[in-house]
Design a protein around this motif. Structure first.
Motif, PDB file in Angstrom:
ATOM      1  N   GLU A   1     -10.008 -16.176  -4.855  1.00  0.00           N
ATOM      2  CA  GLU A   1      -8.905 -15.857  -5.760  1.00  0.00           C
ATOM      3  C   GLU A   1      -7.841 -16.953  -5.760  1.00  0.00           C
ATOM      4  OE1 GLU A   1      -5.979 -12.121  -6.895  1.00  0.00           O
ATOM      5  OE2 GLU A   1      -6.186 -12.743  -4.825  1.00  0.00           O
ATOM      6  N   ASP A   2      -6.880 -16.875  -4.854  1.00  0.00           N
ATOM      7  CA  ASP A   2      -5.723 -17.767  -4.923  1.00  0.00           C
ATOM      8  C   ASP A   2      -6.058 -19.224  -4.644  1.00  0.00           C
ATOM      9  OD1 ASP A   2      -4.205 -15.614  -5.568  1.00  0.00           O
ATOM     10  OD2 ASP A   2      -3.240 -15.404  -3.618  1.00  0.00           O
ATOM     11  N   PHE A   3      -7.069 -19.476  -3.818  1.00  0.00           N
ATOM     12  CA  PHE A   3      -7.395 -20.851  -3.464  1.00  0.00           C
ATOM     13  C   PHE A   3      -8.220 -21.574  -4.540  1.00  0.00           C
ATOM     14  CE2 PHE A   3      -6.514 -19.820   1.108  1.00  0.00           C
ATOM     15  CZ  PHE A   3      -5.696 -20.903   1.377  1.00  0.00           C
ATOM     16  N   VAL A   4      -8.639 -20.874  -5.575  1.00  0.00           N
ATOM     17  CA  VAL A   4      -9.554 -21.460  -6.554  1.00  0.00           C
ATOM     18  C   VAL A   4      -8.946 -21.384  -7.954  1.00  0.00           C
ATOM     19  CG1 VAL A   4     -11.863 -21.349  -7.562  1.00  0.00           C
ATOM     20  CG2 VAL A   4     -11.528 -20.755  -5.150  1.00  0.00           C
ATOM     21  N   PRO A   5      -8.750 -22.525  -8.631  1.00  0.00           N
ATOM     22  CA  PRO A   5      -8.235 -22.500 -10.007  1.00  0.00           C
ATOM     23  C   PRO A   5      -9.266 -21.920 -10.968  1.00  0.00           C
ATOM     24  CG  PRO A   5      -8.849 -24.733  -9.378  1.00  0.00           C
ATOM     25  CD  PRO A   5      -8.974 -23.898  -8.145  1.00  0.00           C
TER      26      PRO A   5
ATOM     27  N   VAL B   1     -17.041  -8.352   5.312  1.00  0.00           N
ATOM     28  CA  VAL B   1     -15.793  -7.788   4.796  1.00  0.00           C
ATOM     29  C   VAL B   1     -15.621  -8.250   3.355  1.00  0.00           C
ATOM     30  CG1 VAL B   1     -13.285  -7.846   4.964  1.00  0.00           C
ATOM     31  CG2 VAL B   1     -14.661  -7.687   7.038  1.00  0.00           C
ATOM     32  N   VAL B   2     -15.364  -7.309   2.452  1.00  0.00           N
ATOM     33  CA  VAL B   2     -15.053  -7.642   1.062  1.00  0.00           C
ATOM     34  C   VAL B   2     -13.624  -7.202   0.800  1.00  0.00           C
ATOM     35  CG1 VAL B   2     -15.617  -7.252  -1.365  1.00  0.00           C
ATOM     36  CG2 VAL B   2     -17.446  -7.399   0.338  1.00  0.00           C
ATOM     37  N   LEU B   3     -12.752  -8.163   0.545  1.00  0.00           N
ATOM     38  CA  LEU B   3     -11.336  -7.884   0.324  1.00  0.00           C
ATOM     39  C   LEU B   3     -11.058  -7.872  -1.174  1.00  0.00           C
ATOM     40  CD1 LEU B   3      -8.520  -7.407   1.513  1.00  0.00           C
ATOM     41  CD2 LEU B   3      -8.216  -9.900   1.595  1.00  0.00           C
ATOM     42  N   LEU B   4     -10.565  -6.722  -1.661  1.00  0.00           N
ATOM     43  CA  LEU B   4     -10.284  -6.547  -3.084  1.00  0.00           C
ATOM     44  C   LEU B   4      -8.799  -6.716  -3.346  1.00  0.00           C
ATOM     45  CD1 LEU B   4     -12.362  -3.363  -3.996  1.00  0.00           C
ATOM     46  CD2 LEU B   4     -13.056  -5.752  -4.097  1.00  0.00           C
ATOM     47  N   PRO B   5      -8.424  -7.697  -4.169  1.00  0.00           N
ATOM     48  CA  PRO B   5      -7.002  -7.880  -4.486  1.00  0.00           C
ATOM     49  C   PRO B   5      -6.517  -6.887  -5.538  1.00  0.00           C
ATOM     50  CG  PRO B   5      -8.311  -9.567  -5.567  1.00  0.00           C
ATOM     51  CD  PRO B   5      -9.269  -8.742  -4.755  1.00  0.00           C
ATOM     52  N   LYS B   6      -5.194  -6.725  -5.573  1.00  0.00           N
ATOM     53  CA  LYS B   6      -4.524  -5.919  -6.603  1.00  0.00           C
ATOM     54  C   LYS B   6      -5.021  -4.477  -6.670  1.00  0.00           C
ATOM     55  CE  LYS B   6      -2.361  -9.672  -8.157  1.00  0.00           C
ATOM     56  NZ  LYS B   6      -3.024 -10.716  -7.367  1.00  0.00           N
TER      57      LYS B   6
ATOM     58  N   LEU C   1      -6.364  -5.018  -0.612  1.00  0.00           N
ATOM     59  CA  LEU C   1      -5.205  -5.898  -0.540  1.00  0.00           C
ATOM     60  C   LEU C   1      -4.074  -5.226  -1.308  1.00  0.00           C
ATOM     61  CD1 LEU C   1      -3.987  -8.565   0.366  1.00  0.00           C
ATOM     62  CD2 LEU C   1      -5.089  -9.675  -1.579  1.00  0.00           C
ATOM     63  N   ILE C   2      -3.066  -4.788  -0.586  1.00  0.00           N
ATOM     64  CA  ILE C   2      -1.932  -4.072  -1.176  1.00  0.00           C
ATOM     65  C   ILE C   2      -0.842  -5.095  -1.467  1.00  0.00           C
ATOM     66  CG2 ILE C   2      -0.208  -2.269  -0.830  1.00  0.00           C
ATOM     67  CD1 ILE C   2      -3.083  -1.237  -1.040  1.00  0.00           C
ATOM     68  N   GLU C   3      -0.568  -5.315  -2.766  1.00  0.00           N
ATOM     69  CA  GLU C   3       0.345  -6.406  -3.116  1.00  0.00           C
ATOM     70  C   GLU C   3       1.107  -6.174  -4.405  1.00  0.00           C
ATOM     71  OE1 GLU C   3      -1.996  -9.976  -3.593  1.00  0.00           O
ATOM     72  OE2 GLU C   3      -3.665  -8.883  -4.497  1.00  0.00           O
TER      73      GLU C   3
END
Length: 292
Positions: free
Chosen positions: A38-42, A96-101, A127-129
């Protein structure tokens, strides 16, 4: 929540999926080595990064106690859906699979259902954000497929307009920790500390996360791991005090007792046992005193 669904606590090292990064992360021996799509990849590199990340995870060397992980893109996006389809076809195990948003339990359950047939031992973590997620913690944390929780301070601060300071994030962090405890979620991971040149700031931030009830903290560089481990490991003074509390409670047969200048009842005994557990010291109740 079953043990098979639970992600580790402790240290989560988050790294780009570029060549050599996973090997470097594994050498640092975090509890979870998490490749980030996610964040590390444009946006223009998402497809290439996805292919590379899954190849790195499949070819990872023996990695001891470290669990491998992947932060996918948000499932409600095209890239997120492509991540999940590719992951389901990759044949990975114990990941582990981390789901954003994440903003609902239904999102977690759809992802778990999609991966269950093709992936053994997947730990789906939220991921609670977002502000909406903070208002729906009880629904999200009640999901039977939830294997752990991570707080995303950067996105939360951007969404609310608050600063990433201790006082401005206190409510969000304490709410997450309390809700996770209410639902017996054992893996509660605090957001990374983003200033790599401020080790003392990292130490304070990690200690605060520990004090609020988090079980671990994310890191964005291997050099941060020793500081995080130190913050979550009980100090010698805490261990000595915990031993005294447990021993006094054992001698008193579970009654209120004075230890170290304070009156000790069941809640303080439970807290002392938790300190000794974190220090790797096994204790059992005893009617004859002492720590067994």
């Amino acid at each position: 929540m079953t043990a098979a669904h639970t992600a580790p606590g402790g240290t989560w090292l988050i790294t780009p999926p570029s060549e050599g990064r996973l090997d470097s992360a594994l050498r640092a021996q975090p509890d979870v080595a998490l490749l980030d799509l996610e964040d590390f990849v444009p946006p223009h590199d998402k497809d290439t990064a996805r292919t590379a990340a899954l190849a790195h995870l499949a070819a990872a060397p023996v990695h001891g106690a470290t669990m491998l992980g992947l932060r996918v893109n948000a499932p409600g996006t095209v890239h997120g859906l492509q991540d999940l389809v590719a992951l389901a076809g990759a044949g990975l195990r114990e990941i582990v699979v981390l789901l954003p948003k994440v903003e609902s339990a239904r999102e977690l359950e759809l992802v778990a259902q999609a991966l269950r047939a093709a992936t053994t031992g997947v730990r789906v973590c939220a991921l609670i954000e977002t502000p909406r997620a903070l208002l729906r913690l009880d629904d999200i944390f009640a999901s039977p497929v939830l294997g752990g929780v991570v707080f995303g301070a950067a996105d939360y601060a951007a969404a609310t307009g608050c600063r990433r300071t201790s006082s401005s994030l206190w409510w969000a962090r304490s709410s997450i920790a309390a809700a996770a405890a209410a639902h017996a979620i054992p893996s509660i991971i605090d957001s990374p500390y983003f200033n790599l040149g401020d080790p003392e700031g990292l130490r304070r931030d990690a200690q605060e996360a520990r004090d609020l009830g988090f079980t671990g903290k994310g890191a964005i560089h291997p050099d941060q791991l020793p500081i995080i481990r130190g913050a979550f490991c009980p100090t010698k003074e805490e261990v000595v005090q915990a031993r005294a509390v447990v021993s006094a409670a054992n001698r008193a047969g579970g009654q209120m007792v004075r230890a170290g200048g304070q009156m000790v009842g069941p809640p303080l005994v439970a807290a002392a046992r938790a300190v000794l557990d974190r220090a790797g010291i096994h204790t059992e109740p005893s009617l004859h005193g002492g720590i067994q």
